[in-house]
Design an enzyme around this catalytic site. Structure first.
Site: not given
Ligand code: TYM
Length: 331
Positions: A114, A196, A199
């Site tokens: 990032k 990957k 979003k």
């Molecule tokens: P974030 O918002 O980027 O993504 C949310 C969840 O989706 C999963 N994910 C994917 N899984 C498979 N293939 C993909 N291409 C893909 N892209 C995203 C991510 O692994 C995630 O589980 N830091 C975290 C958000 C967060 C969080 C937390 C998660 C904040 N606090 C506490 C768990 C517990 C994040 O940026 O995820």
């Protein structure tokens, strides 16, 4: 009251909720709702490490929250809330900042990526973001954190922080385990299958939004980048096909290898059509439920207000314990 283990997870309201998020995270959450005491948050505070337009963020936060419910997260079974509604997240994050090393944070892959992408805004929040994530998890004593593969490193850091704190003050925090699904933990971009599915991808053909219409889904899958050898097989070097097999596998509860057997000998055209149909079929009820929810704003508001209240009660207890251990005067 209950002896169920607790699960916590969250998604940042940036871009839009993709098939990657659904397969890598939300699908595991749905499976956990019966067996675990689940808490799921739209982690809005995480999203401001990158500049956000306030009106767009407000709209997106609500969109993500409704998508949670539309995907099947049930407010009768799970606590659903906005992170910014529970102030203990920020409070515990500050405390944990004092138990996290600069070196640890600078090794985080997401920070490196990032900060390269937003070189003009490498703010302290972007750097300490994993500490806020640790606070999210540790506040609720979560034993399990269902996430996609890209978040594994952050959960591991959370474990290190928890163990470090416990090492000084005794058993305050539950040390959490990540849960990474066996299929679909790394869904790739449809346009650049070595990356990957993100979003925040500026090219909408790279991802499928959970609310995409069936014809849009089909078009995106048909345009998905594959290879020229024409063989449907799950093996190294076939990133595009592997990804479509993983997607199909996740939609039909099969391994990508079994999915490959199902399509043996068929052409890519037919294969893509079948993948597109499977995705459209899975997402159709989500879109219908989402459209219903839009007509029921009062219900949605009652869910997030109620969720924040319940989450806050749990978070308050943890923070109180932490304050006591640290030597703060009790309020
Ligand atoms: P974030 O918002 O980027 O993504 C949310 C969840 O989706 C999963 N994910 C994917 N899984 C498979 N293939 C993909 N291409 C893909 N892209 C995203 C991510 O692994 C995630 O589980 N830091 C975290 C958000 C967060 C969080 C937390 C998660 C904040 N606090 C506490 C768990 C517990 C994040 O940026 O995820």
């Amino acid at each position: 009251m209950e002896n169920k283990k607790r699960a916590f997870s969250g998604i940042q309201p940036t871009g839009c909720l993709t098939l990657g998020n659904y397969v890598g995270a939300v699908k595991s959450w749905l499976n956990m709702q019966e067996e675990f005491d689940c808490i799921f948050s739209v982690v809005d505070m995480h999203s401001i490490t990158v500049r956000q337009d306030p009106a767009a963020l407000r709209k997106r936060c609500m969109e993500f929250f409704c998508e949670y419910i539309a995907c099947g997260l049930d407010p009768e079974k799970s606590i659903l809330f906005f992170q910014s509604h529970v102030s203990q997240h920020a409070e515990l994050a500050w405390i944990l900042n004092c138990f996290t090393y600069m070196g640890e944070l600078s090794r985080m892959t997401q920070f490196k990526e990032k900060s390269a992408r937003h070189a003009d805004n490498i703010n302290a929040g972007l750097f300490t973001y994993p500490v806020l994530m640790a606070a999210d998890i540790l506040l609720y004593g979560a034993e399990i954190v269902p996430v996609g593969h890209d978040q594994k490193q952050h959960v591991e850091l959370t474990r290190d922080i928890a163990e470090r704190f416990n090492g000084v003050y005794g058993d305050v925090f539950v040390v959490p385990e990540p849960y990474i699904p066996p299929v679909g933990a790394r869904i790739k971009s449809l346009q650049e299958p070595e990356k990957k599915m993100s979003k925040s991808d500026p090219n909408p053909n790279g991802y499928i939004w959970v609310l995409d219409e069936p014809d849009v889904i089909m078009k995106k899958i048909k345009r998905a980048v594959t290879d020229s050898d024409g063989e449907i097989a799950y093996r190294e070097g076939k990133d595009g096909i592997n990804n479509l097999l993983a997607i199909y596998g996740a939609m039909t509860d099969k391994t990508p290898q079994d999915a490959a057997k199902e399509f043996e000998g068929l052409g890519y055209g037919v294969f893509k059509e079948r993948v597109g149909e499977a995705v459209a079929e899975t997402l159709a009820p989500i879109r219908d439920k989402y459209n219903d929810l839009l007509k029921n704003k009062d219900y949605v508001e009652s869910v997030y207000k109620n969720g924040a209240q319940k989450a806050s009660a749990i978070a308050y207890k943890t923070l109180r314990k932490v304050h006591k251990k640290l030597g703060f005067i009790q309020r």
